[in-house]
Design an enzyme around this catalytic site. Structure first.
Site, mmCIF file in Angstrom:
data_model
loop_
_atom_site.group_PDB
_atom_site.id
_atom_site.type_symbol
_atom_site.label_atom_id
_atom_site.label_comp_id
_atom_site.label_asym_id
_atom_site.label_seq_id
_atom_site.Cartn_x
_atom_site.Cartn_y
_atom_site.Cartn_z
ATOM 1 N N ASP A 1 -22.472 -21.879 29.400
ATOM 2 C CA ASP A 1 -22.995 -23.050 28.679
ATOM 3 C C ASP A 1 -23.473 -22.747 27.276
ATOM 4 O OD1 ASP A 1 -24.237 -23.811 31.852
ATOM 5 O OD2 ASP A 1 -22.667 -24.925 30.801
ATOM 6 N N HIS B 1 -28.324 -16.070 34.530
ATOM 7 C CA HIS B 1 -27.436 -16.554 35.600
ATOM 8 C C HIS B 1 -27.874 -15.944 36.922
ATOM 9 C CE1 HIS B 1 -23.764 -17.606 37.775
ATOM 10 N NE2 HIS B 1 -23.546 -18.449 36.799
HETATM 11 C C1 SDX Z 1 -24.465 -22.707 35.408
HETATM 12 O O1 SDX Z 1 -24.343 -20.708 39.890
HETATM 13 C C2 SDX Z 1 -23.385 -20.855 39.054
HETATM 14 O O2 SDX Z 1 -22.333 -20.249 39.153
HETATM 15 C C3 SDX Z 1 -23.649 -21.842 37.944
HETATM 16 C C4 SDX Z 1 -22.572 -21.954 36.863
HETATM 17 C C5 SDX Z 1 -21.302 -22.531 37.411
HETATM 18 O O3 SDX Z 1 -20.240 -22.295 36.795
HETATM 19 O O4 SDX Z 1 -21.361 -23.277 38.402
HETATM 20 O O5 SDX Z 1 -22.316 -20.674 36.318
HETATM 21 C C6 SDX Z 1 -23.035 -22.887 35.737
HETATM 22 O O6 SDX Z 1 -25.295 -23.380 35.964
HETATM 23 C C7 SDX Z 1 -24.848 -21.623 34.433
HETATM 24 C C8 SDX Z 1 -26.384 -21.514 34.270
HETATM 25 C C9 SDX Z 1 -26.821 -22.603 33.293
HETATM 26 N N1 SDX Z 1 -28.320 -22.666 33.217
HETATM 27 C C10 SDX Z 1 -28.952 -22.267 32.151
HETATM 28 O O7 SDX Z 1 -28.439 -21.713 31.165
HETATM 29 C C11 SDX Z 1 -30.449 -22.594 32.191
HETATM 30 C C12 SDX Z 1 -31.228 -21.378 31.715
HETATM 31 N N2 SDX Z 1 -31.114 -20.343 32.723
HETATM 32 C C13 SDX Z 1 -32.131 -20.255 33.744
HETATM 33 O O8 SDX Z 1 -32.711 -21.459 34.109
HETATM 34 C C14 SDX Z 1 -31.781 -19.277 34.864
HETATM 35 O O9 SDX Z 1 -31.264 -18.172 34.282
HETATM 36 C C15 SDX Z 1 -30.852 -19.734 35.966
HETATM 37 C C16 SDX Z 1 -31.321 -20.984 36.607
HETATM 38 C C17 SDX Z 1 -29.491 -19.904 35.436
HETATM 39 C C18 SDX Z 1 -30.846 -18.617 37.025
HETATM 40 O O10 SDX Z 1 -32.117 -18.548 37.538
HETATM 41 P P1 SDX Z 1 -32.445 -17.517 38.739
HETATM 42 O O11 SDX Z 1 -31.274 -16.766 39.183
HETATM 43 O O12 SDX Z 1 -33.222 -18.271 39.769
HETATM 44 O O13 SDX Z 1 -33.305 -16.481 38.005
HETATM 45 P P2 SDX Z 1 -34.833 -16.644 37.779
HETATM 46 O O14 SDX Z 1 -35.138 -18.046 37.366
HETATM 47 O O15 SDX Z 1 -35.528 -16.082 38.961
HETATM 48 O O16 SDX Z 1 -35.029 -15.722 36.525
HETATM 49 C C19 SDX Z 1 -35.253 -14.349 36.686
HETATM 50 C C20 SDX Z 1 -36.244 -14.002 35.596
HETATM 51 C C21 SDX Z 1 -37.463 -14.903 35.615
HETATM 52 O O17 SDX Z 1 -38.527 -14.134 35.079
HETATM 53 P P3 SDX Z 1 -39.547 -13.442 36.166
HETATM 54 O O18 SDX Z 1 -40.098 -14.571 37.021
HETATM 55 O O19 SDX Z 1 -38.718 -12.474 36.943
HETATM 56 O O20 SDX Z 1 -40.613 -12.816 35.294
HETATM 57 O O21 SDX Z 1 -35.617 -14.207 34.315
HETATM 58 C C22 SDX Z 1 -36.313 -15.224 33.623
HETATM 59 C C23 SDX Z 1 -37.132 -16.005 34.622
HETATM 60 O O22 SDX Z 1 -38.323 -16.520 33.997
HETATM 61 N N3 SDX Z 1 -35.292 -16.075 33.012
HETATM 62 C C24 SDX Z 1 -35.318 -16.534 31.765
HETATM 63 C C25 SDX Z 1 -34.124 -17.262 31.614
HETATM 64 N N4 SDX Z 1 -33.437 -17.235 32.752
HETATM 65 C C26 SDX Z 1 -34.164 -16.503 33.622
HETATM 66 N N5 SDX Z 1 -36.233 -16.395 30.762
HETATM 67 C C27 SDX Z 1 -35.927 -17.020 29.604
HETATM 68 N N6 SDX Z 1 -34.771 -17.749 29.389
HETATM 69 C C28 SDX Z 1 -33.869 -17.876 30.364
HETATM 70 N N7 SDX Z 1 -32.756 -18.572 30.158
#
Ligand code: SDX
Length: 428
Positions: A363, A306
């Site tokens: 989710d 998140h």
């Molecule tokens: C919702 O914003 C809100 O409040 C949203 C929400 C709401 O109520 O409105 O809470 C609802 O959207 C919840 C999130 C649902 N999405 C997912 O579950 C999809 C999977 N999650 C990711 O795509 C990610 O965690 C996000 C998009 C949710 C957040 O991404 P960020 O904050 O941009 O973080 P990031 O992508 O920069 O990740 C940081 C690191 C990265 O690695 P590095 O580049 O630092 O090496 O963590 C890794 C990412 O690769 N990472 C994951 C991961 N999520 C982040 N690695 C594996 N699996 C994951 N799920």
């Protein structure tokens, strides 16, 4: 108020900016005068360090895993409140007296029907259209039916269009589902609760009475509460930006639905259950954990991670508890729940997820419950949109009624070609 200042040294000159304090949470550095006083922009793609507005609706402490709606913790609201009461709270700022809640529920229930012409709009879609595509189209089309309530400068217009949006989303979402399975759309039955009405419109048929199961109604209502609002997430920011141009509220909510559909945002509930079903049995989990950690593999654990929560999403805690309640009420079981529990346990003990503070989010478990109730995965994000309409509408009202509100118009760091002359075709 600003009794603190932040100093930035730009090209050798110190420039002072006021530091504003909220009622809780991080202070903000007010940089509204930055460009005017330095000729420079800030640069923050993804807005990871940017507060886009002032708001009194929802507060999140991502480090502690805290979520408050008008100061009330989400766990207490999920346990003791109702979705309609939370809607009233978000719109009006305080918990209602019983008479106020009754009046609000009566008002909402008397806006649940759709214009008959709107019901014909569904016929223009393929039967296998994704419900979110239908939701985008039908909600946007509401603009064409309610010219009597699109003067956003009129508080009464804002109020009735807010009530219409909240009231009609269950009817629109249920109709999208019915259309996709070739069953007739049911009219609302206003003798039922908001959530009971939705369940009947979704799963009832004209051929027989539909009995709302109280435990399912309560679980669904709780799921709506958990999805009601969440600060300035991507879809809420979309609604605010659309609204800042003066677009009518129906068009703004349609924009929010479009943004929510993305798998990184509201589409994650559908993607998370699809992922859990693809994993299948717990012995396959290590393979998917390794894929999620592999930089060269686009696979991510859906329902994990998140932007704000670097702790357990408090909504996921409630969601996990609700799975068992729904399984018991419906006397069903789904091995995918054990897979989800095992996946969470393995991930939360894996250095990659621990170091990056990746926890289950709202989710991760929701799809298991929705599937047990009988929804197809394609309906999951439509249910998220149904509930989040309350938050979008409350945030839109907060923005529109702010006298200092201006159109949102970010700038950029330009990296394209500098000016050059046109080259005629015979000279290229
Ligand atoms: C919702 O914003 C809100 O409040 C949203 C929400 C709401 O109520 O409105 O809470 C609802 O959207 C919840 C999130 C649902 N999405 C997912 O579950 C999809 C999977 N999650 C990711 O795509 C990610 O965690 C996000 C998009 C949710 C957040 O991404 P960020 O904050 O941009 O973080 P990031 O992508 O920069 O990740 C940081 C690191 C990265 O690695 P590095 O580049 O630092 O090496 O963590 C890794 C990412 O690769 N990472 C994951 C991961 N999520 C982040 N690695 C594996 N699996 C994951 N799920």
């Amino acid at each position: 108020m600003a009794d603190k200042q932040a100093t930035l040294n730009v090209d050798g000159n110190d420039v002072e900016f006021p530091v504003l304090q909220g009622s809780t949470g991080p202070d903000v550095i007010d940089i509204r005068k930055l460009y005017g006083s330095t000729g420079k922009f800030t640069f923050d793609p993804g807005y990871k360090s940017t507060a886009s507005c002032e708001s009194a609706l929802t507060y999140i402490d991502g480090q502690e895993g805290v979520l408050l709606h008008r100061g009330y913790p989400i766990g207490q609201l999920a346990e003791s409140s109702s979705f309609m009461e939370v809607a009233y709270l978000l719109l009006n700022g305080e918990l209602p007296q019983e008479q106020e809640l009754n009046h609000f529920e009566y008002t909402i229930s008397h806006h649940t029907m759709l214009h008959e012409q709107l019901r014909h709009l569904y016929q223009g879609f393929r039967r296998d259209a994704h419900p979110m595509a239908i939701m985008c189209g039908v909600v946007g089309a509401l603009s064409a039916f309610y010219h009597d309530s699109t003067d956003i400068s009129d508080p009464e217009h804002r109020k009735i269009s807010s009530h219409r949006l909240i009231a009609k989303m269950p009817t629109i979402a249920a109709a999208a589902y019915k259309y996709s399975i070739g069953q007739p759309m049911l009219y609302p039955d206003n003798s039922l609760s908001y959530t009971g009405n939705f369940l009947r419109m979704t799963f009832g048929v004209p051929a027989e009475e539909y009995e709302v199961i109280p435990e399912v109604e309560k679980a669904m209502d709780r799921i709506f509460i958990l999805h009601a609002d969440h600060e300035q997430n991507a879809s809420t920011s979309t609604v605010r930006l659309a609204g800042s141009s003066g677009a009518n509220p129906f068009a703004c909510i349609a924009a929010g639905i479009a943004c929510l559909w993305g798998p990184a945002h509201g589409g994650a509930n559908e993607a998370a259950l699809n992922m859990l079903r693809e994993i299948g049995t717990p012995d396959k989990i290590p393979h998917y954990i390794e894929r999620a950690k592999d930089k060269n593999d686009p696979f991510r654990l859906m329902g994990f991670g998140h932007r704000v929560y670097k702790n357990y999403d408090p909504r996921a805690t409630v969601m996990q508890k609700t799975v068992r309640e729904v399984f018991d009420a419906l006397k069903v079981d789904d091995p995918v729940f054990e897979t989800a529990l095992r996946l969470e346990e393995i991930a939360l003990n894996d250095d990659y997820f621990v170091e990056k503070k990746l926890f289950p989010n709202v989710d991760f478990y929701s799809g298991i419950i929705l599937s047990a109730i009988g929804f197809p995965t394609t309906m999951f994000t439509a249910l998220f949109a149904l509930a989040r309409t309350v938050g979008w509408v409350a945030q839109w009202n907060e923005m529109i009624s702010d006298p200092g509100q201006v159109i949102g118009r970010p700038r950029q760091l330009y990296t394209g070609p500098t000016q050059r002359d046109y080259i005629p075709m015979d000279k290229r």
